[in-house]
Structure formats: structure tokens, C-alpha cells
Motif scaffolding. Structure first.
Motif, PDB file in Angstrom:
ATOM      1  N   PRO A 266       0.823  -1.217   0.000  1.00 37.39           N
ATOM      2  CA  PRO A 266       0.000   0.000   0.000  1.00 37.39           C
ATOM      3  C   PRO A 266       0.854   1.263   0.000  1.00 37.39           C
ATOM      4  O   PRO A 266       1.983   1.279   0.501  1.00 37.39           O
ATOM      5  N   VAL A 267       0.307   2.314  -0.572  1.00 37.26           N
ATOM      6  CA  VAL A 267       1.004   3.606  -0.625  1.00 37.26           C
ATOM      7  C   VAL A 267       1.165   4.148   0.792  1.00 37.26           C
ATOM      8  O   VAL A 267       0.235   4.109   1.604  1.00 37.26           O
ATOM      9  N   TYR A 268       2.351   4.618   1.091  1.00 38.34           N
ATOM     10  CA  TYR A 268       2.643   5.196   2.403  1.00 38.34           C
ATOM     11  C   TYR A 268       2.629   6.714   2.278  1.00 38.34           C
ATOM     12  O   TYR A 268       3.439   7.296   1.561  1.00 38.34           O
ATOM     13  N   VAL A 285       9.120   4.145   7.001  1.00 40.36           N
ATOM     14  CA  VAL A 285       8.775   3.323   5.835  1.00 40.36           C
ATOM     15  C   VAL A 285       9.499   1.984   5.924  1.00 40.36           C
ATOM     16  O   VAL A 285       8.924   0.921   5.666  1.00 40.36           O
ATOM     17  N   ARG A 286      10.745   2.025   6.299  1.00 41.16           N
ATOM     18  CA  ARG A 286      11.536   0.792   6.449  1.00 41.16           C
ATOM     19  C   ARG A 286      10.930  -0.119   7.520  1.00 41.16           C
ATOM     20  O   ARG A 286      10.826  -1.337   7.330  1.00 41.16           O
ATOM     21  N   ASN A 287      10.511   0.463   8.631  1.00 43.42           N
ATOM     22  CA  ASN A 287       9.882  -0.334   9.691  1.00 43.42           C
ATOM     23  C   ASN A 287       8.566  -0.950   9.226  1.00 43.42           C
ATOM     24  O   ASN A 287       8.258  -2.105   9.548  1.00 43.42           O
ATOM     25  N   ALA A 288       7.802  -0.175   8.456  1.00 37.99           N
ATOM     26  CA  ALA A 288       6.514  -0.679   7.959  1.00 37.99           C
ATOM     27  C   ALA A 288       6.727  -1.855   7.006  1.00 37.99           C
ATOM     28  O   ALA A 288       6.008  -2.863   7.056  1.00 37.99           O
ATOM     29  N   ILE A 289       7.717  -1.751   6.121  1.00 41.38           N
ATOM     30  CA  ILE A 289       8.022  -2.843   5.193  1.00 41.38           C
ATOM     31  C   ILE A 289       8.473  -4.075   5.968  1.00 41.38           C
ATOM     32  O   ILE A 289       8.079  -5.207   5.660  1.00 41.38           O
TER      33      ILE A 289
END
Length: 504
Positions: A266-268, A285-289
Motif C-alpha cells: 500500500p502507498v505510504y 517506511v523501512r519499519n513498515a516494510i
């Protein structure tokens, strides 16, 4: 003056052991894999090479056609007309690109999700950057423009393909130009494709995400992460400093089928706080991935790869450069340039080039006249008490023990004056019994300074020097500073003489 004494000198801190270096990943061969490659080399490889050439040649011609007919906007950048966009996305990407992946050993690729429209996600980040085939996958599956160094224009085939993709060309020394170019495209009325970034900046081993660079997150815009995965793959597609591109291509082209997946996440959309802090944006973003794709977070970054390569250049094992740069930067405040200097110094100390420095290495290089001082210094560096230290431990010792003295100009000047005064007293016979330790050190070190001065005077036509306010020639002081700069460990040893020198 930095707080230290010969009796209570503190030890360097001990950091947790570093994790495995993802830039030194090793591929493990099995008997079954050997057999598959041998059979495939005779049967599959010749067919796939012929088919690949049949795809690459017309692809280059079409890319050249697109690049030569690209219109230029009023803002000065190239963009795609509808037919060129169709050519790049469908003909070159979905058709010829997928056909090339089939020849490389990826006949079926599972896709999860879809790529968002450029109006929703003007920036695309591709990670983890582990495969030597990432560029092939991006070109055939992901629609967008690349950011590439101008030096890549020196390669004719690569140049045509990148120019057809309306690549943003940047100079290594003027990376901010890419930001300006991208902002022009955003403000233009012409529809520009999303910009593709590899935020890790370097290829590495599987299963981890290394630190993200800030480039993709400086625009304060939503990003869409795209993940390439190769399940059930023992390491054939992964990059390491022990494999070349040709080796990776040969191995996968000899295997009937290598599973591959593409995940469009999904778009962040950044928060107001993330828009103001690119590093925070990149980290989140890195943590979410990591959470969505079950990938481990590594404290390594592209700088670790640079240090690993530099260690090999100095004749050291590749793992010597494994320092977890993020820890070095954030905890010890050591930047890459300084770590390069320290690694060069470590290579000089490591006499047998095994990646470790011992107390004997210290003693042989420093040649300090008081052996007990060198042994004590080494013990403060050897926090693991193994009798040897790694480059990572040496860098910690530099930060905690050496740098405070190196940055104290007053300490260096006062120490030199004390040594010079002690050496002068010895010549006049005014040295007491209590000064013998200081005398032995001052005689030895000032002898080195004098020898260095004599060599400089021999090699230079100009032999005059300017005395300072204490009557000491400036070139002697400069030679002293050069010696302790080349061997900064001497500053810590000299600090043990501070109490004596203040009494002199």
C-alpha cells in the motif's frame, strides 16, 4: 585536558557484537544443485542464450527509437508521448521484458497487488536490493523513471535503455540536481512517470533491510514500496562480493525454474512530522516494510560495503570492515571518511593481516620505551579480553580513548613543551631520579622529531624556520604533530605523563 591518568585510565566501552555482514553473503552449493546446473548447461543454457539474444536485439532497437523521438517539455526535461508510454510499459516491459526473464530462469512470476497511479504515488521504492536481477524485474514489471549517475552514459546499450525510460541523470558531486529535476517534473503539465529508487543504495544478502538513504524521502510525497522476493531460493539470485553478474546469470539460466514474487505494498503517505524529517520518514517506511514482509532490520548500510571493499584492498579479510556503520555514526559519531582513515591505520597495525591486532602488534608499531604502558593501553582497548581486537573494537577505542586527546590542541601543545623541556634538562644534567620515566620517553620521541626534521631539511632547499614565543622552531612542533597524527595511540600513552609534565 581530557580526564585520564596512568592509574585510572578508563576502558573503551563494549558494544554488542555486530550481526552478520549482509554484504558478505555466501552461496552454498549442494550435490543436487551441482547436478541441475550440469544438466542445464548442456540442455537449457544454449536455447536460453539464443532466445535472449533474439529478445535483446529488437529491444535495443525499440529503445533507441523511443529515445531519439522523445519530446522535450518547456521545463527542459524529456517525457513520453502516449505511444512511447505504451511502447515502454507494454512492448518493452510486459512483452520483451517478461520474455527475457523467462530466458533468465523466471518463467512464472507471482504478482500481489498492483502499482498505484503516479498521482497517488509519485515515488516508488524497491527493496530489499538483494538480487542481481532487480534491474531486470523493475524494467519488465514496474513502470517508472530511474535515477542514474551520468557515468552510466558511457555504456552504449545501458544509455539507450535508460534514456528511453526518461531517466534523471545526476552527477556524483551534484546529487541535489536530481531533486531540482524531479520538482520540475512534478510542476509540469506533462504526465511524468513515477521515480524509482533503490533506497538501500547497495545490493546485499537475503532476509534483511539495510539502512535507507534519504533521497527518495526528501520530496515530502507519498511512496509505494515494491518488494521482490525469491522464495525457496538457496542464494542463486542473491548478490555478494564473492559473485559476479556472469556467475549469477549462468547459474539461474541452467536451472529450469526459480520462483519469484512481486509485492506491491500500500502507498505510504507521510505525516506532517515525517515531511519535515526525511530520516524519520525513511526509518518509518523501512519499519513498515519490515513488519509487513517479515524482514529483519540490519544496522548495516552502504558504507559497510565500502569499508568491506577497502579492507580487502588493504589485504585484510572482508569481514574486517563489518562495523555496522549506523551504530558507528549514531553512537560513536564516526563518519565514513574518519572510518576509512582508521581502517588504514588498523591495516598498518595488523602485521599478519588476519583481521586482528594484538598487544605485540601495538608494541612493534609504537616502539614505546615503556613496555608496561603499551600493555595497559591494549588492555583498555581489549574489552572482550580475548588478547586481540577487531577493527570495530579499535574504532570504539579511538572514539572513547584517543579522540578526546586528538581534539585537545592545548593538551598536544603542553605535552610537547613538557617533552622538549625534559629533553633540554637532560642535556644540562638537571634531571632528577623521579623524572627518569619522562626522560626516557622525551629522549626517544624528541629523537624521532629531530630525525624527521633533519630529513625534511635535507629534502628541501629552504632550511630556515621560524621560532615560536618559547624559542622552539615551528617545524619541530609540526613534526611532533605529524608523528602523533600518524600514530594517534601515542597521545593516550603521553597522557600518562601529564601529571609529571605539569610538575616539570
Amino acid at each position: 585536558m581530557p580526564p585520564s591518568s596512568p592509574t585510572n585510565r578508563r576502558s573503551a566501552r563494549r558494544l554488542p557484537d555486530s550481526s552478520e555482514n549482509p554484504f558478505c553473503f555466501r552461496v552454498h552449493w549442494t550435490s543436487a544443485r551441482y547436478l541441475q546446473v550440469c544438466i542445464g548447461a548442456v540442455t537449457l543454457l544454449p536455447i536460453r542464450i539464443i532466445l535472449a539474444l533474439c529478445i535483446i536485439l529488437p529491444g535495443i532497437v525499440l529503445a533507441k527509437l523511443v529515445s531519439l523521438t522523445l519530446p522535450v517539455s518547456a521545463e527542459g526535461f524529456s517525457y513520453h508521448k502516449p505511444w512511447q508510454r505504451y511502447m515502454m510499459k507494454v512492448i518493452l516491459g510486459r512483452c520483451l521484458g517478461r520474455g527475457l526473464l523467462w530466458c533468465l530462469g523466471f518463467p512464472w512470476i507471482r504478482e500481489y497487488g498492483t502499482q498505484a497511479d503516479v498521482s497517488e504515488a509519485p515515488v516508488v521504492v524497491v527493496c530489499p536490493h538483494t538480487s542481481i536481477f532487480d534491474s531486470f524485474f523493475v524494467g519488465s514489471i514496474v513502470h517508472g523513471a530511474y535515477v542514474s549517475l551520468k557515468s552510466n552514459r558511457n555504456f552504449p546499450l545501458v544509455k539507450d535503455l535508460l534514456e528511453a525510460a526518461v531517466t534523471i541523470w545526476i552527477d556524483e558531486k551534484k546529487k541535489d540536481d536530481a531533486v531540482v529535476e524531479f520538482q520540475k517534473r512534478l510542476k509540469s503539465t506533462e504526465k511524468s512517470p513515477p521515480i524509482i529508487f533503490f533506497p538501500e543504495g547497495a545490493v546485499h544478502g537475503p532476509g534483511v533491510l539495510t539502512e535507507f538513504k534519504q533521497g527518495a524521502f526528501k520530496f515530502e510525497l507519498p511512496v509505494q514500496p515494491i518488494i521482490f522476493r525469491f522464495p525457496e531460493d538457496p542464494g542463486w539470485t542473491f548478490w555478494s562480493n564473492r559473485r559476479t553478474l556472469a556467475e549469477g546469470l549462468f547459474q539461474t539460466m541452467c536451472i529450469a525454474y526459480t520462483p519469484a514474487e512481486v509485492h506491491f505494498l500500500p502507498v505510504y503517505t507521510p505525516s506532517e512530522k515525517e515531511e519535515q524529517d526525511p530520516q524519520l520518514y525513511a526509518t518509518n517506511v523501512r519499519n513498515a516494510i519490515s513488519q509487513q514482509m517479515k524482514l529483519n532490520l540490519s544496522q548495516h548500510s552502504r558504507q559497510d560495503m565500502i569499508l568491506t571493499s577497502l579492507a580487502v584492498k588493504y589485504g585484510l579479510p572482508a569481514w574486517t570492515g563489518n562495523v555496522e556503520y549506523v551504530v558507528m555514526r549514531d553512537t560513536l559519531h564516526l563518519n565514513l571518511d574518519l572510518l576509512k582513515v582508521l581502517l588504514e591505520r588498523f591495516a598498518v597495525l595488523d602485521s599478519d593481516k588476519d583481521g586482528f591486532v594484538t598487544s605485540e602488534d601495538f608494541a612493534a608499531d609504537l616502539n614505546w620505551p615503556v613496555a608496561e604502558d603499551v600493555a595497559e593501553l591494549f588492555r583498555t582497548c581489549d574489552t572482550a579480553e580475548r588478547g586481540k581486537i577487531t577493527f570495530r573494537e579499535y574504532a570504539v577505542a579511538y572514539s572513547d580513548l584517543i579522540r578526546p586527546y586528538e581534539e585537545d590542541a592545548a593538551f598536544i601543545s603542553q605535552t610537547f613543551e613538557a617533552l622538549n623541556r625534559s629533553n633540554a634538562d637532560a642535556k644540562t644534567g638537571r634531571t632528577s631520579v623521579e623524572d627518569q620515566r619522562l626522560l626516557s620517553v622525551s629522549t626517544w620521541l624528541m629523537g624521532l622529531v629531530a630525525n624527521g626534521r633533519a630529513r625534511e631539511r635535507t629534502n628541501s632547499a629552504e632550511t630556515s624556520s621560524t621560532p615560536n614565543r618559547n624559542g622552539t622552531s615551528t617545524d619541530i612542533i609540526d613534526n611532533f604533530k605529524q608523528i602523533v597524527s600518524r600514530k594517534p595511540e601515542l597521545l593516550v600513552l603521553l597522557s600518562s605523563l601529564s601529571s609529571v609534565s605539569m610538575e616539570s
